[in-house]
Design an enzyme around this catalytic site. Structure first.
Site, PDB file in Angstrom:
ATOM      1  CG  HIS A 376     -16.810  -5.984  30.253  1.00 50.46           C
ATOM      2  ND1 HIS A 376     -16.122  -4.812  31.252  1.00 50.46           N
ATOM      3  CD2 HIS A 376     -18.598  -5.722  29.907  1.00 50.46           C
ATOM      4  CE1 HIS A 376     -17.175  -3.523  30.734  1.00 50.46           C
ATOM      5  NE2 HIS A 376     -18.330  -4.141  31.082  1.00 50.46           N
ATOM      6  CE  LYS A 567      -6.163  -8.692  41.347  1.00 51.36           C
ATOM      7  NZ  LYS A 567      -6.082  -8.519  40.168  1.00 51.36           N
ATOM      8  NE  ARG A 568     -16.089 -13.392  42.607  1.00 51.89           N
ATOM      9  CZ  ARG A 568     -17.648 -13.247  41.860  1.00 51.89           C
ATOM     10  NH1 ARG A 568     -18.241 -12.110  41.763  1.00 51.89           N
ATOM     11  NH2 ARG A 568     -17.922 -14.753  42.266  1.00 51.89           N
ATOM     12  CE  LYS A 573     -10.415 -11.570  38.326  1.00 56.64           C
ATOM     13  NZ  LYS A 573     -10.193 -10.319  37.830  1.00 56.64           N
ATOM     14  CB  THR A 675     -11.503  -1.078  37.495  1.00 59.20           C
ATOM     15  OG1 THR A 675     -11.789  -2.007  38.289  1.00 59.20           O
ATOM     16  CG2 THR A 675     -12.022  -1.145  36.306  1.00 59.20           C
ATOM     17  CE  LYS A 679     -12.062   0.633  41.714  1.00 60.47           C
ATOM     18  NZ  LYS A 679     -13.146  -0.756  42.101  1.00 60.47           N
TER      19      LYS A 679
HETATM   20  C1  26Q Z   1     -22.918 -14.729  32.540  1.00 56.33           C
HETATM   21  C2  26Q Z   1     -24.066 -15.316  32.298  1.00 56.33           C
HETATM   22  C3  26Q Z   1     -24.832 -16.005  33.118  1.00 56.33           C
HETATM   23  C4  26Q Z   1     -24.343 -15.603  34.858  1.00 56.33           C
HETATM   24  C5  26Q Z   1     -23.347 -15.034  34.482  1.00 56.33           C
HETATM   25  C6  26Q Z   1     -21.998 -14.053  33.819  1.00 56.33           C
HETATM   26  C7  26Q Z   1     -21.081 -13.300  34.060  1.00 56.33           C
HETATM   27  C8  26Q Z   1     -21.799 -12.007  35.212  1.00 56.33           C
HETATM   28  C9  26Q Z   1     -20.437 -11.144  35.198  1.00 56.33           C
HETATM   29  C10 26Q Z   1     -20.875 -13.076  33.208  1.00 56.33           C
HETATM   30  C11 26Q Z   1     -19.151 -12.186  33.744  1.00 56.33           C
HETATM   31  C12 26Q Z   1     -19.811 -11.065  34.527  1.00 56.33           C
HETATM   32  C13 26Q Z   1     -18.270 -10.460  34.439  1.00 56.33           C
HETATM   33  C14 26Q Z   1     -17.389 -10.178  34.143  1.00 56.33           C
HETATM   34  C15 26Q Z   1     -16.555  -8.952  34.869  1.00 56.33           C
HETATM   35  O1  26Q Z   1     -16.665  -8.714  35.535  1.00 56.33           O
HETATM   36  N1  26Q Z   1     -15.459  -8.271  33.652  1.00 56.33           N
HETATM   37  C16 26Q Z   1     -15.032  -7.766  34.794  1.00 56.33           C
HETATM   38  O2  26Q Z   1     -14.716  -6.246  33.985  1.00 56.33           O
HETATM   39  C17 26Q Z   1     -14.584  -5.163  34.259  1.00 56.33           C
HETATM   40  C18 26Q Z   1     -14.808  -3.697  33.818  1.00 56.33           C
HETATM   41  O3  26Q Z   1     -14.605  -3.716  32.869  1.00 56.33           O
HETATM   42  C19 26Q Z   1     -12.705  -5.723  34.128  1.00 56.33           C
HETATM   43  O4  26Q Z   1     -11.810  -4.519  34.564  1.00 56.33           O
HETATM   44  C20 26Q Z   1     -12.162  -6.969  34.277  1.00 56.33           C
HETATM   45  O5  26Q Z   1     -10.788  -7.567  33.230  1.00 56.33           O
HETATM   46  C21 26Q Z   1     -13.532  -7.727  34.231  1.00 56.33           C
HETATM   47  O6  26Q Z   1     -12.459  -9.165  34.017  1.00 56.33           O
END
Ligand code: 26Q
Length: 838
Positions: A376, A567-568, A573, A675, A679
Site C-alpha cells: 500500500h 484525509k490523514r 498529500k 479511496t 467516495k
Molecule cells: C507500520 C508499522 C508500525 C506502525 C504503523 C505502521 C503502519 C500503519 C498503517 C503503516 C501504514 C499504515 C497505513 C497505510 C495506509 O493507509 N495506506 C493507504 O492505503 C490505502 C488503501 O490501499 C491507499 O488508498 C492509500 O493511498 C495509502 O496511503
C-alpha cells in the site's frame, strides 16, 4: 477459569434449531422493549440515548444470528476453500445502519421507532465509531469485508481487538490534542466472545535443537512466556443475501500460569503487573499511517495477530483432516494487508515444520502456495523493517526460520545471477549494518504467489522501482488490483436523498452492480432531472453546513461552492498546497481582485500522527489562516475556512454527500491509490487532482472535461527533482511571492512569532520532496477554472451526474471480484437456510 467451564457438551436438541426471527415492526417493538427493560434494566425516565441504541442494536444482531450460524455451517459442510484476510486494521465505523440496510429491516425499524416516539437518525448517532484503523488501509479492509459477504465469498477477516482505537482529535487553540478512544467502555453490542477458541501465543525464551524418537534433529521453542489470544467475533452481513461472514478480532489475556506461578510465591503485586503486561499487547492501536520503526510492542502485536490467526486456521484444519497437510494450500489462502501481518510467513513454516513435523521443502511448498501480499505504499521510508535484535529477543525460533528462508532464497538468486553479489545484498531479507534489520516486504514477496499494488500507476511504479529486482526474478507474481469502496455504505446508507433519486430513475440494482449507474448518462442533460439532482445536493450541503457549525463554529452558506480536503495529515498529500491557495484567495479579496468571484467554503480535516511535528504544524497553520479569514468582515461570505476536528468514518458519511469539489493533490507518484477520491466521486463531487494513484483511473473513466487535472506527473516529478529551485519559482510567480510574503511577515501568527518557520523553510528548500511550490501555479489556474465552471450551474450539475454515472469501476465489489478471479479462486457459496446442527 475459561477452559474448565467450557468443556465440550452436546447442546439439547431444541437449542440447535434457530428459526429466523420476524422482521415486522410489531415484533421489533416487542423485542426492543424486552431488551430495554429486562436486559438493560432501563425505563422511560432514562434519557440516555445510548441505551436505546444498545437495545436497537441487539434487536438487529438477533436477526443476524440465524444467518450467521447457517453461513458458518454451510462453509464447514462444503469444506469450502477459504480466504483469510489478515489485517492489523479494520476501520469499521458504525454498524447499525449498515446492518439494517443489509438485513432489509430499515423500513420496519423506522415504523417501529415511530410508534415508540423515537428517531432513527438520533439513535444511530449514539453509536461510537469502531476506529480500529488509521486511514485508507484500514477502511479498505472494512469495505472488502462488506463486498466479500455481499458476493457470498467464504472470506474471514482476522484482526486485533484494540481496547483503545484511533485517538480522538481535539483542536485547542488551533493545535491537535490526542485523547484516548476507549470505545469499548460503553459496551459493544456487535461482538461475540468465543473463549473456547483461545490460542496460546509465545514470546521470548530460546530456540533449541533436540533429537526426536526417530533420532531426527528438530527445533523447539522453549522457556517462552505465553499470552492467551481470545477471539471476539463480529458479524459481517452481505447485502440482502443470507450470508453473514465473520471478522475475528483477537484480544490478549494472561494465561493461568501468571496466576499460579507468581501468586503462590507470594508475589501478588508482581504477578498482577505481569498479567497487565500480557494484556497490554492489544491495548492500543498505533496511530501512525506510515511505519514507525522498531517499537517492541508493535512487533508483539503483529506476531500476536499472525500466530493466533494461523493457529486458528490449523486448529480447524486438523479437526477435519488430521495431520495430513497435502491439501492445505488448495483449501486456504492468506491475504496479507501490507507487511504488518507478514510474521505469518515464518510462523506458518514454524508450525508446519516444528509442530506438525513436515519436511522443510514440503512446508515451503505449502506456504508459497497460500500467501498473497498487498502493498500500500510507494514511500521507501515506509517499508517495514525489524531489528534482528528484537526478533531474536522476542521470537527466537522465528529468526532461525527467517535465516533459513533467506539462505535458500539467496542461493537461488546466486544460481540465476552467478557472481552478482551486489544483487544478492540488495535482495537479501537481512539488511546488514550496525543494527541489522529484517526487511518484511522482501520476506512477504519471497513467500507469496501474488503481490499486488492498489492502483494501476502504483503497481507499475512498484515493479520499476522498489521491487524491481524481484520483478526480474518473478514477473508472473506481480499484479494490480485497483482499490474500490462499498456503494452500500458510501452511497446507499450515507446519501439517502441520492439513493432515492437513483432508485426512482434507474432502478435499485446499482446496489449490487454499480455499473448500472451508467444509465444516468442519458439523464445527465435533462433539466428536470438536473433540478432534482441539485435539490438533493443542496439538502446534503445544508446538513454538512450544520455539522460544520456545531463542530467548528463556522457558518458555511450552502449557496457557495463546498470544497473539501479530508484525509490523514501528511506532507505528501499536500494539505499545504491547499493552504497556500487559500492564502492566495484571501490576498485577492484584500486586493479587490474579485470580478466574477465564486464564493467558497473550504473544509479541511484529518489526524496527524502524534509524533509527526510537521503535520501538526500544518494543522495549526490551517487553523490560524481560518481564524484570520473568518473574522475579516471584508471577506464575509466570499470565503470561509474550517478545520473539522476528529475526522473519522462517520464524519465522512456526512461530508462526502455535501461536497462539490474533492481535493486530491498528492505529489505524483506518492499516493498509492486513495479511496476518499472514490467516495466523493460516487456522491457527485468533481475532483481537482494530480496524476496520482487512482485519480488517473477516475480521470480515465469520467473523461478530462469532467475532471480538473493539473500539475506534474510522476515522470516529470522524477526529472525535476535534481534541478528543483523553489526560490526561483517563488520569485517568478507574483501570486506565490505575495503568499510567501504574507506567511513570512507573520500575518497568520502575529502573537506567535516563528511558529511557521519550519513550514516556510520546507517550501523553499530545494530538497523539498513534495514539490509544493512547483505545482502552485498549475493548481491556482485549475482552481480558477473550477470557479468559472461552477458559475454555470447547469454545466456543473451535468458534470456532477456524469461523475456518479462513471463511478461504477470504483465499487469494491469489482475489486473483490478481481481478487477472487485472479488470486483467491474461491467459489461463491450460498448458505443453506435450514441447518439444524453445528
Ligand atoms: C507500520 C508499522 C508500525 C506502525 C504503523 C505502521 C503502519 C500503519 C498503517 C503503516 C501504514 C499504515 C497505513 C497505510 C495506509 O493507509 N495506506 C493507504 O492505503 C490505502 C488503501 O490501499 C491507499 O488508498 C492509500 O493511498 C495509502 O496511503
Amino acid at each position: 477459569m475459561i477452559s474448565k467451564s467450557l468443556k465440550k457438551s452436546t447442546p439439547p436438541a431444541n437449542l440447535t434449531k434457530l428459526p429466523p426471527l420476524s422482521m415486522d415492526a410489531d415484533e421489533l417493538i416487542k423485542d426492543f422493549k424486552r431488551y430495554y427493560t429486562y436486559h438493560l434494566g432501563r425505563d422511560k425516565s432514562c434519557r440516555l440515548l445510548h441505551y436505546a441504541f444498545l437495545a436497537l442494536a441487539m434487536v438487529q444482531k438477533e436477526r443476524l444470528m440465524a444467518r450467521w450460524r447457517n453461513t458458518r455451517c454451510t462453509y464447514k459442510e462444503c469444506d469450502s476453500r477459504r480466504v483469510h484476510y489478515l489485517s492489523m486494521e479494520y476501520l469499521m465505523g458504525r454498524a447499525l445502519s449498515n446492518a439494517m440496510l443489509n438485513l432489509g429491516t430499515e423500513d420496519e425499524t423506522i415504523k417501529a421507532l415511530g410508534q415508540l416516539g423515537m428517531d432513527l437518525e438520533e439513535l444511530e448517532s449514539a453509536e461510537l465509531d469502531a476506529g480500529l484503523g488509521n486511514g485508507g488501509l484500514g477502511r479498505l479492509a472494512a469495505c472488502f469485508l462488506d463486498s466479500c459477504a455481499s458476493l457470498q465469498l467464504p472470506v474471514i477477516g482476522y484482526g486485533i481487538r484494540y481496547e483503545y482505537g484511533m485517538f480522538r482529535q481535539v483542536i485547542k487553540k488551533g493545535e491537535q490534542r490526542e485523547e484516548p478512544d476507549h470505545w469499548l467502555e460503553t459496551g459493544n453490542p456487535w461482538e461475540l466472545e468465543r473463549p473456547e477458541y483461545s490460542q496460546r501465543i509465545r514470546y521470548g525464551g530460546r530456540s533449541e535443537v533436540y533429537a526426536d524418537e526417530k533420532g531426527d534433529l528438530r527445533h523447539r521453542w522453549v522457556e517462552s512466556r505465553d499470552v492467551l489470544a481470545v477471539p471476539f467475533d463480529v458479524p459481517i452481513a452481505g447485502y440482502k443475501n443470507q450470508t453473514v461472514n465473520t471478522l475475528r478480532l483477537w484480544r490478549a489475556m494472561a494465561t493461568q500460569e501468571f496466576d499460579l506461578g507468581e501468586f503462590n510465591a507470594g508475589l501478588y503485586p508482581e504477578s498482577v503487573a505481569a498479567k497487565t503486561a500480557a494484556e497490554h499487547i492489544t491495548m492500543v492501536l498505533y496511530p501512525n499511517d506510515s511505519s514507525e520503526n522498531g517499537k517492541e510492542l508493535r512487533l508483539k502485536q503483529q506476531y500476536f495477530l499472525a500466530s493466533a490467526s494461523l493457529k486458528d486456521v490449523i486448529r480447524r484444519w486438523v479437526a477435519i483432516h488430521g495431520n495430513e497437510f497435502s491439501d492445505f494450500a488448495a483449501k486456504n489462502c492468506f491475504q496479507l494487508n501490507d507487511t504488518h501481518p507478514a510474521f505469518a510467513v515464518p510462523e506458518l513454516m514454524r508450525l508446519l515444520v516444528d509442530i506438525h513435523e513436515l519436511e522443510w521443502d514440503e512446508a515451503w511448498e505449502i506456504t508459497t502456495k497460500c500467501m498473497a501480499y498487498t502493498n500500500h505504499t510507494l514511500l521507501p521510508e515506509a517499508l517495514e523493517k525489524w531489528p534482528v535484535r528484537l526478533f531474536k529477543q522476542w521470537l527466537p525460533r522465528l529468526l532461525d526460520v527467517v535465516y533459513e528462508i533467506n539462505g535458500r532464497f539467496l542461493s537461488d538468486v546466486a544460481a540465476k545471477w552467478p557472481g552478482d553479489t551486489q544483487r544478492q545484498q540488495r535482495m537479501s531479507v537481512i539488511e546488514e549494518g550496525n543494527d541489522p534489520q529484517v526487511r518484511m516486504a522482501y520476506l512477504a514477496i519471497i513467500a507469496s504467489y501474488s503481490i499486488n499494488g492498489v492502483a494501476a500507476l502504483h503497481s507499475k511504479l512498484l515493479v520499476s522501482g522498489l521491487f524491481r529486482d524481484f520483478y526480474e526474478l518473478w514477473p508472473e507474481k506481480f499484479n494490480n488490483k485497483t482499490n474500490g469502496v462499498t456503494q452500500r455504505r458510501w452511497l446507499a446508507a450515507c446519501n439517502p436523498g441520492l439513493r432515492g433519486l437513483l432508485d426512482k430513475t434507474i432502478g435499485e440494482t446499482w446496489c449490487t452492480n454499480l455499473d448500472e449507474l451508467k444509465k444516468l448518462v442519458s439523464h445527465a442533460s435533462d433539466s428536470t432531472f438536473q433540478k432534482q439532482w441539485q435539490q438533493v445536493k443542496r439538502a446534503n450541503k445544508q446538513r454538512l453546513a450544520e455539522l460544520v457549525k456545531t463542530e467548528c463554529g463556522v457558518i458555511f452558506n450552502p449557496d457557495s461552492l463546498f470544497e473539501v480536503q479530508v484525509k490523514r495529515m501528511h506532507e505528501y498529500k499536500r494539505q499545504l498546497l491547499s493552504a497556500l491557495h487559500v492564502i492566495h484567495l484571501y490576498d485577492r479579496i484584500k486586493n479587490g481582485d474579485i470580478n466574477d468571484w465564486q464564493p467558497r467554503c473550504i473544509l479541511f480535516g484529518g489526524k496527524a500522527a502524534p509524533g509527526y511535528t510537521m503535520a501538526k504544524s500544518i494543522i495549526k497553520l490551517i487553523s490560524n489562516i481560518a481564524e484570520v479569514i473568518n473574522r475579516d468582515s471584508e471577506v464575509g461570505d466570499k470565503l470561509k475556512i474550517a478545520f473539522l476536528p476528529d475526522y473519522r468514518v462517520s464524519a465522512m458519511e456526512m461530508i462526502c454527500p455535501g461536497t462539490d469539489l474533492s481535493i486530491q493533490i498528492s505529489t505524483a507518484g506518492k499516493e498509492a491509490s486513495g479511496t476518499g477520491n472514490m467516495k466523493f466521486m460516487m456522491n457527485g463531487a468533481l475532483t481537482i487532482g494530480t496524476m496520482d494513484g487512482a485519480n488517473i483511473e477516475i480521470l480515465e473513466e469520467v473523461g478530462e472535461e469532467n475532471f480538473f487535472l493539473f500539475g506534474l506527473d510522476a515522470d516529470e516529478v522524477t526529472k525535476l527533482r535534481p534541478q528543483y529551485n523553489p526560490k526561483m519559482i517563488v520569485e517568478q510567480d507574483r501570486d506565490l511571492a505575495r503568499v510567501m510574503h504574507l506567511l513570512t511577515s507573520g500575518h497568520f501568527n502575529q502573537f506567535e512569532p516563528g511558529i511557521f518557520d519550519s513550514i516556510i523553510d520546507s517550501i523553499l528548500n530545494p530538497y523539498d520532496q513534495w514539490l509544493v511550490a512547483a505545482d502552485f501555479r498549475a493548481f491556482t489556474q485549475a482552481q480558477q477554472q473550477v470557479s468559472q465552471e461552477y458559475q454555470d450551474q447547469k454545466n456543473w450539475t451535468q458534470k456532477s451526474i456524469l461523475n456518479v454515472a462513471y463511478s461504477g469501476k470504483f465499487s469494491s465489489d469489482r475489486t473483490i471480484r478481481q481478487y477472487n478471479e485472479e488470486i483467491w479462486k474461491v467459489p461463491p457459496t450460498t448458505p443453506h437456510t435450514s441447518i439444524d446442527n453445528d
